[in-house]
Structure formats: structure tokens, C-alpha cells
Design a protein around this motif. Sequence first.
Motif, PDB file in Angstrom:
ATOM      1  N   THR A  37       0.866  -1.185   0.000  1.00 13.52           N
ATOM      2  CA  THR A  37       0.000   0.000   0.000  1.00 13.52           C
ATOM      3  C   THR A  37       0.902   1.234   0.000  1.00 13.52           C
ATOM      4  O   THR A  37       1.474   1.595   1.021  1.00 13.52           O
ATOM      5  CB  THR A  37      -0.914   0.037   1.248  1.00 13.52           C
ATOM      6  OG1 THR A  37      -0.112  -0.237   2.392  1.00 13.52           O
ATOM      7  CG2 THR A  37      -2.024  -0.970   1.138  1.00 13.52           C
ATOM      8  N   THR A  56      -1.978  -0.412  -6.631  1.00 14.45           N
ATOM      9  CA  THR A  56      -3.269  -1.108  -6.741  1.00 14.45           C
ATOM     10  C   THR A  56      -3.850  -1.379  -5.357  1.00 14.45           C
ATOM     11  O   THR A  56      -5.053  -1.233  -5.142  1.00 14.45           O
ATOM     12  CB  THR A  56      -3.075  -2.432  -7.508  1.00 14.45           C
ATOM     13  OG1 THR A  56      -2.338  -2.147  -8.692  1.00 14.45           O
ATOM     14  CG2 THR A  56      -4.402  -3.053  -7.895  1.00 14.45           C
ATOM     15  N   LEU A  57      -2.965  -1.756  -4.409  1.00 16.40           N
ATOM     16  CA  LEU A  57      -3.445  -2.034  -3.050  1.00 16.40           C
ATOM     17  C   LEU A  57      -3.968  -0.763  -2.385  1.00 16.40           C
ATOM     18  O   LEU A  57      -4.999  -0.785  -1.706  1.00 16.40           O
ATOM     19  CB  LEU A  57      -2.323  -2.636  -2.203  1.00 16.40           C
ATOM     20  CG  LEU A  57      -2.066  -4.129  -2.377  1.00 16.40           C
ATOM     21  CD1 LEU A  57      -0.888  -4.561  -1.510  1.00 16.40           C
ATOM     22  CD2 LEU A  57      -3.316  -4.936  -2.019  1.00 16.40           C
ATOM     23  N   LYS A  59      -5.267   1.705  -3.839  1.00 17.40           N
ATOM     24  CA  LYS A  59      -6.533   2.034  -4.503  1.00 17.40           C
ATOM     25  C   LYS A  59      -7.684   1.293  -3.824  1.00 17.40           C
ATOM     26  O   LYS A  59      -8.791   1.821  -3.700  1.00 17.40           O
ATOM     27  CB  LYS A  59      -6.431   1.632  -5.976  1.00 17.40           C
ATOM     28  CG  LYS A  59      -7.561   2.175  -6.833  1.00 17.40           C
ATOM     29  CD  LYS A  59      -7.385   1.742  -8.278  1.00 17.40           C
ATOM     30  CE  LYS A  59      -8.593   2.163  -9.112  1.00 17.40           C
ATOM     31  NZ  LYS A  59      -8.471   1.698 -10.494  1.00 17.40           N
ATOM     32  N   ARG A  60      -7.410   0.064  -3.360  1.00 19.41           N
ATOM     33  CA  ARG A  60      -8.455  -0.727  -2.694  1.00 19.41           C
ATOM     34  C   ARG A  60      -8.923  -0.082  -1.392  1.00 19.41           C
ATOM     35  O   ARG A  60     -10.009  -0.360  -0.911  1.00 19.41           O
ATOM     36  CB  ARG A  60      -7.941  -2.148  -2.407  1.00 19.41           C
ATOM     37  CG  ARG A  60      -7.956  -2.974  -3.660  1.00 19.41           C
ATOM     38  CD  ARG A  60      -7.810  -4.442  -3.366  1.00 19.41           C
ATOM     39  NE  ARG A  60      -7.267  -5.083  -4.563  1.00 19.41           N
ATOM     40  CZ  ARG A  60      -6.416  -6.078  -4.570  1.00 19.41           C
ATOM     41  NH1 ARG A  60      -6.002  -6.590  -3.423  1.00 19.41           N
ATOM     42  NH2 ARG A  60      -5.982  -6.582  -5.696  1.00 19.41           N
TER      43      ARG A  60
END
Length: 426
Positions: A37, A56-57, A59-60
Motif C-alpha cells: 500500500t 493497486t493495493l 486504490k483498494r
Amino acid sequence: MADTIIYHIDVNSAFLSWSAKKRLEEQPEEPDIRTITSVIGGDKQKRHGIVLAKSTLAKRFGIVTGEPLIRASEKCPNLQVFSPDFAYYVKQSNAFITLLKEVAPTVEQYSIDEAFCDMTGTKSLYGNPVEFAHTLRERIYRELGFSVNIGVSVNKLLAKMASEFQKPNRTHTLFPEEIPQKMWPLPVGELFFVGRSTEKKLHTLGIHTIGELAACNPAFLTSHFRKHGETIWNYANGRDLDFAASHDVANKGYSNETTLHADVTDAETAKMILLSLAETVGARIRADKAYVSVISVNLVTCDFERYSHQKSLYSATNITEEIYQTACALFDQMWKHEPIRLIGVATSKATFEQSYQYDLFQSENYEKLSKLNSALDSIRDKYGSNAVTRACFLDEKNKISKGMSAAKFEHKKTDKNNFTSIDVSQ
Ligand SMILES: [Mg+2]
């Protein structure tokens, strides 16, 4: 005219990917920051700055680009924040554009991490444009160490919309016939050129999807948004008017140039690069069923001195070998043996008629070459771009782009610059 094919190529989380690449180069034992993250942003300690890119993490956790770092940290307490390194980003951006220019006849850089490539007419060289987009994407990842999304379509707008679909490391098409299924269900705010305030106003008018916008009466939109209303209505219908106008200029030139990874210091290598440039330029000209009568070579030396020489042909041509031979002759005249950074081949005075006076080539030879060129184009069309490869590239391991990546062959000596099956006798 060949069918227009446009790629929009977008580096995935560019700043984060590039910082990740740099860290891996400097500290290979540390984790890849793309896999944790993390965000790129201003100084977290000083509690200011915004998120410039996110993993991407991250963004989650609901972190979005442009939001204050302090709010991002609230959403994800373990968030790792890394400072941007703009000098390094510019280098990566240049490497990205340079690679594209080796492959695409026309490259238009759109931002630091995005470019449009006009791939029209390259089918005979590279095969199916959608499959080649996959190949190109893999090559960028392999050679440059970061992933991209490629959108493939018939104009810049649709290609750009396509590259925004699922990320990362994907190729998507958005051809006109796919618009109802792939683009119309999307929220209207995702349409290129629809900003926050336009989006809000469209919502109050009951327009929530791109499809609903497309179905509007343009006069209704113009009454609310003036000229902008007409623009977004055209966009919603997949029409990219600005670009169509600029693409259809008949009397254009065709050119391609490449900045070299390392300076070129010998004529043989320079001529291999001239051949690869002549091939992309020639394919474009033939795809448009055009002929050119002026050929020029541009060089930029290691001291950034730029010069060019040109030659007018007695008769217009679209034959790779003639472009190549003329370019070599120009090169021999102009090169003063200084190390070369950039080589370009440009053509101008395009026409759609051929005259039958022969200059460089005897008539018999010319007709043979002309037939051979169209034969090569159609063989590559039918059997894929690997079906015919120039002899001088045969010993190269990298078959993916064949002649196209000649710029990478610097300092590599070859015995001959002959063509596979052509005897270019003068
Ligand atoms: Mg990007």
C-alpha cells in the motif's frame, strides 16, 4: 487509404511504477512498492501535499489521485509515502517515447506518460494490430520495466477511452461497433472532456451514462453547454472530429526518426537504422497508395547539432529500397563521422499519382521491386509479420520487431546490408 488504426498507450500509475523501478535498481532487496500500500506524494511529515500516484493495493483503500496525503493516510494507516523524483520520471518518459518511435510511424506525446501512435498502414509489417499491441506492451515491460495499457481503435478519442478500461497491463479495443456495449453503459463523467462541473450539470438534466448523452438531441445540449455540448455529444457517439480533419490532409509527408540508446559511430549501423526507418515510412506510403518525391535524412549529433540533407527524385516513389538507397546516399554525403544521437528519414511532396520516369532504378528493376514490395506487404498481411525478414536482421535474437528495432543494434557489425531475396543492383 488504409483503415486508420490508433493506439493510445498509457503507463500504469506512471510515477509509482517509475519510482518502483528506481528503487529496485538501487535497493534490489527492498520490496517492490507496486506490491504494497503505497503512494507517491509530497512530504508526509510536513502534512501537506497530494497523492500523485497510488498502488493497486492503495486504490483498494479508496485512495484517489489528487487527494490530500493526510486524508489518504486516514483511509490507510500503514500507507507508505514516497517522494517524487521528477528528473528520473523525465528520463523514463523519454525512454518510453523513444521506444514507441522505433515502432510507430507517427508518435504524438500527449503527456509525460501517455502517447498516441498512428499505426495506420503497419499491418503488413506487424500483422494484426490488436495482437501487435500485446507484443508491444510486453516489449515495453521487458525492456523498460514498467507496464502500460494500450487502447486500440480508429481514432484518438476511442483509443484513449479504451486504454482507461481495466488496468494494469492490458490491451483493450474500442472499435465503433463496440461503442454500444463497451462505452455507452459507462457513467457520463468517464467520457473524455466531461469535467466535474459538466458532469454535475448533466446529472441535473437526467443524463447519467455516456449512452444517454449520445442519444440526446445535440441542439438541447448546445442550449445548455454551448459549443462544448456539441463536442461531448460527438465524443459520446465516438466521433473525434479534430483528429479526423488533421488526418485527411492529402499532401502530407511521411517520416520517422529514432533517438538512439547509445551514440552510433559507424556507417553500417547507421544504415541498418535507415533501413528500418525506410521500412516503416515505405509501408505507410504504400498503405495510403501514395508516392513521395522528396527524401531527406536528419541527424542529431552527440553535441545536439542537428542537420539534414534532402534530395528530389525525378519520379515519385513508394518503394522501400529506393527510399533506403536515397537515404544512404544522403547519409554518406552529410555525415562527418561525429557520434550520432538521432537519425530520421522524412519524405515530402506526396502525391497519389506515379510518373513513369525512372531515376535511381532501371525500369525493369523498378517494376520488380515494386512487385516485390507489394508481395512482401501481402505475405506479411496473410502470414504475419515474421513471414519475411530482412537478411541483415536474421541473426538478431529479437524477432519481435524485426527491422523495426534496428536502433537497438548499435555497435553491432553485420557483414551485409543485403535484403533477403532482393539484389539491389544499381
Ligand atoms: Mg498513466
